[in-house]
Enzyme design. Structure first.
Site, PDB file in Angstrom:
ATOM      1  N   ASP A 224      -2.290  -2.933  -0.983  1.00 15.95           N
ATOM      2  CA  ASP A 224      -0.795  -2.053  -0.709  1.00 15.95           C
ATOM      3  C   ASP A 224       0.000  -3.063   0.335  1.00 15.95           C
ATOM      4  OD1 ASP A 224       0.956  -0.487   0.089  1.00 15.95           O
ATOM      5  OD2 ASP A 224      -0.404   1.220   0.449  1.00 15.95           O
ATOM      6  N   HIS A 318       4.283   2.658 -10.717  1.00 16.06           N
ATOM      7  CA  HIS A 318       4.765   2.945  -9.367  1.00 16.06           C
ATOM      8  C   HIS A 318       5.285   1.498  -8.949  1.00 16.06           C
ATOM      9  CE1 HIS A 318       4.777   3.964  -5.124  1.00 16.06           C
ATOM     10  NE2 HIS A 318       4.208   2.624  -4.644  1.00 16.06           N
TER      11      HIS A 318
END
Length: 410
Positions: A224, A318
């Site tokens: 991330d 995403h």
């Protein structure tokens, strides 16, 4: 003299050298690991505690500072009857306190002793002002348009009691006791001027936990932060920090922080196969590389199709929807903490991401990306936005200044 004593002397003698290299090691995010605690390994580990971050500077700390292992986010509301003069006194106290603690020194008065024996451990304290702060202090004319309320998003399930606030403090450190010590000191120094509105606690991987610098993972196990803007990029400052020439000079060198408590529905997520998880994100889980191939830093080939003629990275993945090129170049510096607050009433983990992003203008950073995600992100069924805040974080104080002085004494 025993071998243990020799090793101890070498370790103690290495502390000075570790302090000199602490910033480099902290920035790298890792130290050498091994099966045994050799002298070299022990010496490297002392750098975790010895690393210090300056309090004074063009920007406040805790924005471009490397991710820390422990974080506390806390919002305050000024007490009834408190106004500008009380805010000035409070920011003076907090700034003096932050300067001491970030240097690894105890609080001036009533120190609890929690952080005794530890160095600064990359401690940072970052201060911001919410929209309501300007009403409470009679400074509405100084309130930037960038603090206008964030728009409503269809996936929001926000708890007003855990959102917004007059004042916001972000605390980060690479040691849990150092971070907690700063949290208690800030709470105590608020005195009668301000009351806690909400508090959230987070964590990240500890420095030295990996054998080389790596992008962090979140509680879904995903890498991330791969496409975060980097300070080395020529347009970084323009995207993240408010320029010197601005309608509100007190914000020069500052930034705007969007804070979101994002619950991850981990029980549902973990029922997905690995392949399905990767299709939802658009990246390989093992190393963060795009499904179109390469390494973590390889650009996603958004137009690439497979043998079946379908896009390799699904149209609702995403990574595709959040990509800057899909959002008019919108960019923000994401600097989150994970959280785990036990088990919720429904028996599921109360865990997820304390999402913090920094930008020169949230209407050009966070908002366009979140609007796009809100309309069709494949990740949306697995997350829940439960709290939100937007704060103006002024530039760093000069020597002899307190945070926010250019606003409060304007």
């Amino acid at each position: 003299m025993s071998d243990n004593n020799i090793s101890r002397r070498r370790l103690l003698g290495s502390v000075g050298a570790a302090g000199a290299t602490g910033l480099a090691l902290g920035a790298a995010g890792g130290v050498v690991s091994g099966a045994t605690a050799s002298d070299d390994t022990l010496a490297a580990l002392t750098a975790v505690g010895s690393t210090g971050v300056p309090f004074h500077g063009e920007h406040q700390s805790g924005i471009t500072t490397p991710l820390q292992a422990r974080g506390h986010l806390i919002a305050f509301d000024l007490a009834p009857g408190a106004g500008r003069s009380e805010a000035v006194a409070l920011m003076r106290r907090w700034s003096a306190l932050a300067a001491e603690l970030m240097a690894g020194r105890p609080a001036a008065e009533g120190d609890t002793g929690v952080a005794l024996d530890a160095g600064p451990s990359s401690l940072t304290l970052t201060f911001g002002f919410g929209r309501s702060f300007f009403d409470r202090t009679g400074l509405v004319a100084q309130r930037p348009a960038e603090l206008d309320p964030l728009p409503d998003f269809s996936s929001d399930q926000l708890d007003a009691k855990r959102s917004n606030g007059d004042l916001w403090v972000q605390i980060g450190a690479d040691d849990s006791l150092v971070a907690f010590h700063a949290l208690r000191a800030v709470q105590k120094a608020a005195g009668a001027a301000a009351r806690v509105r909400w508090q959230m606690n987070g964590f990240n991987r500890s420095p030295g936990a990996t054998d080389r610098p790596m992008t962090a993972r979140n509680l879904m196990g995903q890498v991330d932060g791969t496409r975060n803007p980097k300070p080395s990029e020529p347009d970084f400052d323009r995207r993240i920090f408010v320029p010197a020439k601005t309608a509100h000079p007190w914000m020069a060198g500052g930034s705007y922080a969007v804070v979101r408590r994002i619950r991850m529905l981990l029980d549902d997520w973990e029922q997905l196969t690995l392949k399905k998880q990767e299709q939802v994100i658009g990246r390989r889980k093992s190393d963060g590389a795009p499904l179109t191939g390469g390494s973590e830093t390889t650009e996603i080939a958004l137009d690439k199709t497979g043998p079946d003629g379908r896009l390799v990275v699904p149209d609702n993945a995403h990574a595709r929807i959040a990509a800057p090129e899909q959002n008019g170049g919108a960019a923000m510096l994401r600097r989150p903490f994970s959280f785990h607050d036990g088990i919720a009433a429904d028996g599921t983990p109360d865990a997820g991401l304390l999402f913090i992003c920094w930008q020169a203008d949230p209407l050009r950073g966070f908002v366009p990306v979140q609007r796009k995600l809100d309309r069709g992100d494949a990740l949306s069924p697995f997350v829940r936005h439960e709290a939100s805040g937007l704060f103006a974080v002024p530039g760093g104080p000069r020597e002899g200044e307190y945070v926010g002085q250019r606003l409060l004494e304007s």
